[in-house]
Design a protein around this motif. Structure first.
Motif, PDB file in Angstrom:
ATOM      1  N   GLN A  65       1.264  -1.437  -0.344  1.00 35.09           N
ATOM      2  CA  GLN A  65       0.020   0.277  -0.310  1.00 35.09           C
ATOM      3  C   GLN A  65       1.097   0.596   0.285  1.00 35.09           C
ATOM      4  O   GLN A  65       0.882   2.051  -0.837  1.00 35.09           O
ATOM      5  CB  GLN A  65      -0.552  -0.107   0.791  1.00 35.09           C
ATOM      6  N   TYR A  66       1.915   1.260   0.707  1.00 36.58           N
ATOM      7  CA  TYR A  66       2.791   2.888   1.273  1.00 36.58           C
ATOM      8  C   TYR A  66       3.035   2.833   0.362  1.00 36.58           C
ATOM      9  O   TYR A  66       4.063   3.427  -0.123  1.00 36.58           O
ATOM     10  CB  TYR A  66       3.378   2.215   1.649  1.00 36.58           C
ATOM     11  N   SER A  67       3.909   1.869  -0.700  1.00 38.26           N
ATOM     12  CA  SER A  67       4.455   2.120  -2.661  1.00 38.26           C
ATOM     13  C   SER A  67       3.743   2.281  -3.719  1.00 38.26           C
ATOM     14  O   SER A  67       4.727   3.591  -4.155  1.00 38.26           O
ATOM     15  CB  SER A  67       5.290   0.212  -3.057  1.00 38.26           C
ATOM     16  N   LEU A  68       2.664   2.208  -3.436  1.00 36.41           N
ATOM     17  CA  LEU A  68       2.323   2.655  -4.353  1.00 36.41           C
ATOM     18  C   LEU A  68       1.802   4.067  -3.497  1.00 36.41           C
ATOM     19  O   LEU A  68       1.142   4.770  -5.038  1.00 36.41           O
ATOM     20  CB  LEU A  68       0.371   1.850  -4.072  1.00 36.41           C
ATOM     21  N   PHE A  69       0.963   3.963  -2.426  1.00 33.62           N
ATOM     22  CA  PHE A  69       1.143   6.173  -1.901  1.00 33.62           C
ATOM     23  C   PHE A  69       1.646   6.796  -2.337  1.00 33.62           C
ATOM     24  O   PHE A  69       1.567   7.674  -2.812  1.00 33.62           O
ATOM     25  CB  PHE A  69       0.574   5.469  -0.672  1.00 33.62           C
ATOM     26  N   ARG A  70       3.000   6.113  -2.457  1.00 28.82           N
ATOM     27  CA  ARG A  70       3.928   7.177  -2.532  1.00 28.82           C
ATOM     28  C   ARG A  70       3.956   7.192  -3.760  1.00 28.82           C
ATOM     29  O   ARG A  70       4.689   8.565  -4.235  1.00 28.82           O
ATOM     30  CB  ARG A  70       5.490   6.102  -2.135  1.00 28.82           C
ATOM     31  N   ARG A  71       4.021   6.462  -4.845  1.00 29.95           N
ATOM     32  CA  ARG A  71       3.879   6.323  -5.865  1.00 29.95           C
ATOM     33  C   ARG A  71       3.013   7.706  -6.419  1.00 29.95           C
ATOM     34  O   ARG A  71       3.518   8.773  -7.072  1.00 29.95           O
ATOM     35  CB  ARG A  71       3.239   5.098  -7.641  1.00 29.95           C
ATOM     36  N   TYR A  72       1.985   7.266  -6.261  1.00 27.05           N
ATOM     37  CA  TYR A  72       0.717   8.444  -6.023  1.00 27.05           C
ATOM     38  C   TYR A  72       0.948   9.927  -5.607  1.00 27.05           C
ATOM     39  O   TYR A  72       0.666  10.549  -7.054  1.00 27.05           O
ATOM     40  CB  TYR A  72      -0.822   7.428  -5.547  1.00 27.05           C
ATOM     41  N   LEU A  73       1.356   9.936  -4.543  1.00 25.06           N
ATOM     42  CA  LEU A  73       1.864  11.366  -4.296  1.00 25.06           C
ATOM     43  C   LEU A  73       2.498  11.874  -4.786  1.00 25.06           C
ATOM     44  O   LEU A  73       2.802  13.213  -5.297  1.00 25.06           O
ATOM     45  CB  LEU A  73       2.656  11.567  -2.968  1.00 25.06           C
ATOM     46  N   ASP A  74       3.298  11.465  -4.967  1.00 25.63           N
ATOM     47  CA  ASP A  74       5.296  11.621  -6.710  1.00 25.63           C
ATOM     48  C   ASP A  74       4.512  12.372  -7.370  1.00 25.63           C
ATOM     49  O   ASP A  74       5.185  12.770  -8.185  1.00 25.63           O
ATOM     50  CB  ASP A  74       6.172  10.541  -6.384  1.00 25.63           C
ATOM     51  N   ALA A  75       3.792  11.233  -8.252  1.00 27.62           N
ATOM     52  CA  ALA A  75       3.205  12.128  -9.545  1.00 27.62           C
ATOM     53  C   ALA A  75       2.152  12.775  -9.415  1.00 27.62           C
ATOM     54  O   ALA A  75       2.161  13.958 -10.034  1.00 27.62           O
ATOM     55  CB  ALA A  75       2.256  10.638  -9.909  1.00 27.62           C
ATOM     56  N   ARG A  76       1.127  12.976  -8.423  1.00 30.45           N
ATOM     57  CA  ARG A  76      -0.413  13.837  -8.415  1.00 30.45           C
ATOM     58  C   ARG A  76      -0.055  14.795  -7.850  1.00 30.45           C
ATOM     59  O   ARG A  76      -0.701  15.781  -7.987  1.00 30.45           O
ATOM     60  CB  ARG A  76      -1.714  12.617  -8.195  1.00 30.45           C
ATOM     61  N   HIS A  77       0.790  14.392  -6.142  1.00 30.68           N
ATOM     62  CA  HIS A  77       0.469  15.628  -5.225  1.00 30.68           C
ATOM     63  C   HIS A  77       1.996  16.137  -4.539  1.00 30.68           C
ATOM     64  O   HIS A  77       2.590  15.909  -3.582  1.00 30.68           O
ATOM     65  CB  HIS A  77      -0.028  15.307  -4.265  1.00 30.68           C
ATOM     66  N   ALA A  78       2.537  16.016  -5.768  1.00 32.20           N
ATOM     67  CA  ALA A  78       4.122  15.909  -4.855  1.00 32.20           C
ATOM     68  C   ALA A  78       4.545  17.101  -4.302  1.00 32.20           C
ATOM     69  O   ALA A  78       5.359  17.456  -3.682  1.00 32.20           O
ATOM     70  CB  ALA A  78       5.132  16.396  -6.270  1.00 32.20           C
ATOM     71  N   ASP A  79       3.796  18.164  -4.449  1.00 31.63           N
ATOM     72  CA  ASP A  79       4.021  19.762  -3.284  1.00 31.63           C
ATOM     73  C   ASP A  79       2.968  19.595  -2.815  1.00 31.63           C
ATOM     74  O   ASP A  79       2.379  20.757  -3.076  1.00 31.63           O
ATOM     75  CB  ASP A  79       4.008  21.267  -4.859  1.00 31.63           C
ATOM     76  N   GLY A  80       2.701  18.921  -2.497  1.00 39.94           N
ATOM     77  CA  GLY A  80       0.691  19.009  -1.582  1.00 39.94           C
ATOM     78  C   GLY A  80       1.915  18.971   0.399  1.00 39.94           C
ATOM     79  O   GLY A  80       3.005  18.390  -0.236  1.00 39.94           O
TER      80      GLY A  80
END
Length: 251
Positions: free
Chosen positions: A108-123
């Motif tokens: 889950q965390y691996s997918l969560f990190r990929r999602y954040l890095d691609a979609r919300h890197a500055d969030g």
């Protein structure tokens, strides 16, 4: 964790901080703790009153001179299954979701990190560690679950389970009148398959099968690109000064 009396919850107000949705605005939140045996009942009442949950905290905006954040819930039984939504379901027909206890995993965390890095890197969540993620998922006393989405396998029709890598996940609270989507994330590649939309559509189907009236989407902020997608799911109800009011199309 310190146990607190939930029969008479105490509410607190945060200090002003920059608004993550509207540039140049400042935000404040009112919040309380969701702990103890009655946490789920309190979460139920507060969600219906426009609060959102983060771990064992329920909060809602309390900004001076601004009411831009509007609580939104989808009316399940009357949902408008547009051609676009039906196409999204078809495009993701090979994906199946399995509700499991809200326990974090490295996958889950691996997918969560990929999602954040691609979609919300500055969030605001961009720097979340694996421990932060684990706390987000499991630090709660309310009735919640994780729905894991994988590709259908040869036995999925019988077992209800998918196979292969995790492609999406949603942390979701169970309420007396609906499902409240706390946080969802998905494989950002390829972007054209509409996994984010599919997760919401899947929650609508789940709520209907459970006899629940609503899917709670959290806050919609007019003029915020981050929140614009929520207006597509109609009919919906918005919480205002006179209570929940129906909205049949994007305003």
């Amino acid at each position: 964790m310190t146990r607190q009396v939930t029969e008479n919850p105490q509410f607190y107000l945060t200090a002003p901080s920059p608004c993550p949705y509207l540039r140049g605005k400042m935000e404040r939140k009112v919040f309380t703790h969701l702990v103890g045996e009655r946490a789920s009942a309190l979460n139920d009442i507060l969600t219906q009153g426009g609060f959102r949950r983060s771990q064992n905290i329920a909060y809602r905006p309390a900004c001076e001179g601004c009411r831009a954040c509007v609580s939104v819930r989808i009316v399940v039984d009357e949902f408008d299954w547009t051609r676009s939504f039906r196409r999204t379901l078809k495009d993701n027909d090979e994906i199946i979701g399995l509700p499991i206890p809200a326990n974090p995993s490295s996958e889950q965390y691996s997918l969560f990190r990929r999602y954040l890095d691609a979609r919300h890197a500055d969030g605001g969540m961009a720097d979340m560690s694996v421990l932060d993620y684990a706390m987000m998922v499991e630090d709660t006393h309310v009735d919640t679950m994780m729905i894991e989405y994988r590709r259908r396998g040869p036995d999925s029709r019988i077992t209800g389970r998918g196979t292969g890598p995790l492609v999406a996940a949603a942390l979701t609270d169970r309420l007396s009148d609906g499902l409240s989507m706390v946080y969802s994330f998905f494989d950002p590649e390829p972007p054209s398959r509409g996994l984010g939309t599919f997760i919401i559509l899947d929650h609508i189907r789940r709520a209907k099968s459970l006899g629940l009236r609503y899917v709670y989407l959290g806050y919609w902020v007019e003029g915020s690109p981050k929140m614009g997608y929520k207006a597509r799911f109609t009919p919906q109800e918005h919480l205002g000064a006179r209570g929940w009011e129906r909205v049949d199309a994007a305003e």
